[in-house]
Design a protein around this motif. Sequence first.
Motif, PDB file in Angstrom:
ATOM      1  N   ARG A  32       0.824  -1.212   0.000  1.00  0.00           N
ATOM      2  CA  ARG A  32       0.000   0.000   0.000  1.00  0.00           C
ATOM      3  C   ARG A  32       0.859   1.262   0.000  1.00  0.00           C
ATOM      4  O   ARG A  32       0.521   2.266  -0.621  1.00  0.00           O
ATOM      5  CB  ARG A  32      -0.903   0.003   1.226  1.00  0.00           C
ATOM      6  CG  ARG A  32      -2.115  -0.875   1.062  1.00  0.00           C
ATOM      7  CD  ARG A  32      -3.333  -0.185   1.704  1.00  0.00           C
ATOM      8  NE  ARG A  32      -4.037  -1.065   2.615  1.00  0.00           N
ATOM      9  CZ  ARG A  32      -4.868  -2.039   2.233  1.00  0.00           C
ATOM     10  NH1 ARG A  32      -5.044  -2.277   0.950  1.00  0.00           N
ATOM     11  NH2 ARG A  32      -5.480  -2.773   3.134  1.00  0.00           N
ATOM     12  N   GLU A  35       2.128   1.873  -3.365  1.00  0.00           N
ATOM     13  CA  GLU A  35       1.071   2.392  -4.226  1.00  0.00           C
ATOM     14  C   GLU A  35       0.822   3.876  -4.008  1.00  0.00           C
ATOM     15  O   GLU A  35       0.574   4.619  -4.955  1.00  0.00           O
ATOM     16  CB  GLU A  35      -0.238   1.639  -3.967  1.00  0.00           C
ATOM     17  CG  GLU A  35      -0.275   0.247  -4.568  1.00  0.00           C
ATOM     18  CD  GLU A  35      -1.551  -0.506  -4.186  1.00  0.00           C
ATOM     19  OE1 GLU A  35      -2.007  -1.315  -4.988  1.00  0.00           O
ATOM     20  OE2 GLU A  35      -2.076  -0.270  -3.086  1.00  0.00           O
ATOM     21  N   ARG A 113      -4.661  -5.582 -12.139  1.00  0.00           N
ATOM     22  CA  ARG A 113      -5.088  -6.014 -10.816  1.00  0.00           C
ATOM     23  C   ARG A 113      -4.796  -4.907  -9.804  1.00  0.00           C
ATOM     24  O   ARG A 113      -5.679  -4.412  -9.138  1.00  0.00           O
ATOM     25  CB  ARG A 113      -4.369  -7.303 -10.415  1.00  0.00           C
ATOM     26  CG  ARG A 113      -4.876  -7.903  -9.124  1.00  0.00           C
ATOM     27  CD  ARG A 113      -5.264  -9.375  -9.237  1.00  0.00           C
ATOM     28  NE  ARG A 113      -4.545 -10.104 -10.284  1.00  0.00           N
ATOM     29  CZ  ARG A 113      -5.085 -11.090 -11.003  1.00  0.00           C
ATOM     30  NH1 ARG A 113      -6.332 -11.448 -10.785  1.00  0.00           N
ATOM     31  NH2 ARG A 113      -4.370 -11.707 -11.917  1.00  0.00           N
ATOM     32  N   ARG A 114      -3.551  -4.554  -9.678  1.00  0.00           N
ATOM     33  CA  ARG A 114      -3.195  -3.435  -8.803  1.00  0.00           C
ATOM     34  C   ARG A 114      -2.204  -2.572  -9.573  1.00  0.00           C
ATOM     35  O   ARG A 114      -0.983  -2.667  -9.366  1.00  0.00           O
ATOM     36  CB  ARG A 114      -2.574  -3.950  -7.500  1.00  0.00           C
ATOM     37  CG  ARG A 114      -3.569  -4.713  -6.636  1.00  0.00           C
ATOM     38  CD  ARG A 114      -2.952  -5.173  -5.337  1.00  0.00           C
ATOM     39  NE  ARG A 114      -2.735  -4.073  -4.394  1.00  0.00           N
ATOM     40  CZ  ARG A 114      -2.429  -4.258  -3.112  1.00  0.00           C
ATOM     41  NH1 ARG A 114      -2.310  -5.475  -2.630  1.00  0.00           N
ATOM     42  NH2 ARG A 114      -2.238  -3.233  -2.330  1.00  0.00           N
TER      43      ARG A 114
END
Lengths: 213, 213
Positions: A32, A35, A113-114
């Motif tokens: 995270r 990201e 997906r991410r």
Amino acid sequence: MTSDETRLNPRKAPRQGRSRATCAAILEAAARILETEGGHGLTTNHVAALAGVSVGSLYQYFPGKQAILAELIRRMRQEMLADFEQAALEARGRDLAFAIDALTAASLRHHLRRPALAQALEREEPELQLDDEIHALKARMRELIIDVLRDRNVAEPERTGMDVMALARGMSEAAIQAGQRDFDDLQRRLGRAIRGYLGLAVPSLVGEPRQEG
Amino acid sequence: MTSDETRLNPRKAPRQGRSRATCAAILEAAARILETEGGHGLTTNHVAALAGVSVGSLYQYFPGKQAILAELIRRMRQEMLADFEQAALEARGRDLAFAIDALTAASLRHHLRRPALAQALEREEPELQLDDEIHALKARMRELIIDVLRDRNVAEPERTGMDVMALARGMSEAAIQAGQRDFDDLQRRLGRAIRGYLGLAVPSLVGEPRQEG
DNA sequence: TAGAAACGCGAGCAATTGTTCGCATTATTG
DNA sequence: CAATAATGCGAACAATTGCTCGCGTTTCTA
């Protein structure tokens, strides 16, 4: 000197359920952070805090932040390779066009997906002294592509494979960076680029010039 | 809050010859560090030491390492844009094939001048909160490509331009990463990819299948 | 259920990195 | 040649980040 093993591998494997959860939380928190803040925000304290565990616990399983990054990359590469192997399998006995569609679909599924995480990991990867295992995963991936091309009589499969992977990656990254998320549209464009590079027929984007200067 | 201006712009302009030399030494040292150690080695003390100046002097001209990075990127983008403008000028009145060659040549010259530096800067760029000026440079670059395509009747010049830039960048990066330095070979491959994407005729890499499994 | 092993904690020290400031040196100016 | 401005210096302080260690808690094992 400390070997790559020491620096990049998990320190010890979790044995109980809660410690597996701890490890998972650490990796998820790191993901995270990558990201949302990129590689600069990835500090051990920060990861531990976001994961809701203490730094002490973090260091029990990872010798440092590089190891966390390495583990994320390892998993990403494993997943990616598995997807591609699946695609290659589906394409067995089918022609080149089909194989291209299967492989680009696999690649796009991976990237979509991410998206931010995939981008971040690929950006961090070269900064890391790569693990042998990660090297091996990338090599198998390359071999897989090359085999697909060679089996279908594509000339110079090594170089062609490299170029095709590189151009697809460039396009995917840019498109995702630009916020594009339309799978079918992206696949059409990737397919066009790859087919075009290989010299297969592709509808022209160039109209007849109307008039000259 | 401190604005981007404050964080990313040079603090004051050097007025005498020696201070210009100091600034140049700092930027060159930063560039060399990026080439040899990547973004992680780029610390203010390290840069100052390699530049042969004191940290104090460094901070006199740059508010921090981000500003040094921003300046390097700014210059890289300026140079790149200038090269592309030159190429577009040479291609005025010529057909699409010629323009593609001119632009890929410009791109390759840029990437081959200091390959490792170009790679490193492009990797660091997204981590930085971009300066307005850098944004503007990139936008002008994009517009230039789009105009070249639009002038030659290429469909959907915006998206086509984006894809073509992206695939060229992907291929260049991968090839350079792999140590390839043969200008003509690289240009051939880039030209093939771009022409292929546009749907122009390109010699096929796919032979007739000999037999089936 | 007791002993052992695994786990989790976080204060706090170590190491690295970022930044300032007063003073010395060099150039410019008038 | 003063006076002033520009430049350079680097020790020293500040902030961040990396990491350990002793101790309390939970889980396993026999």
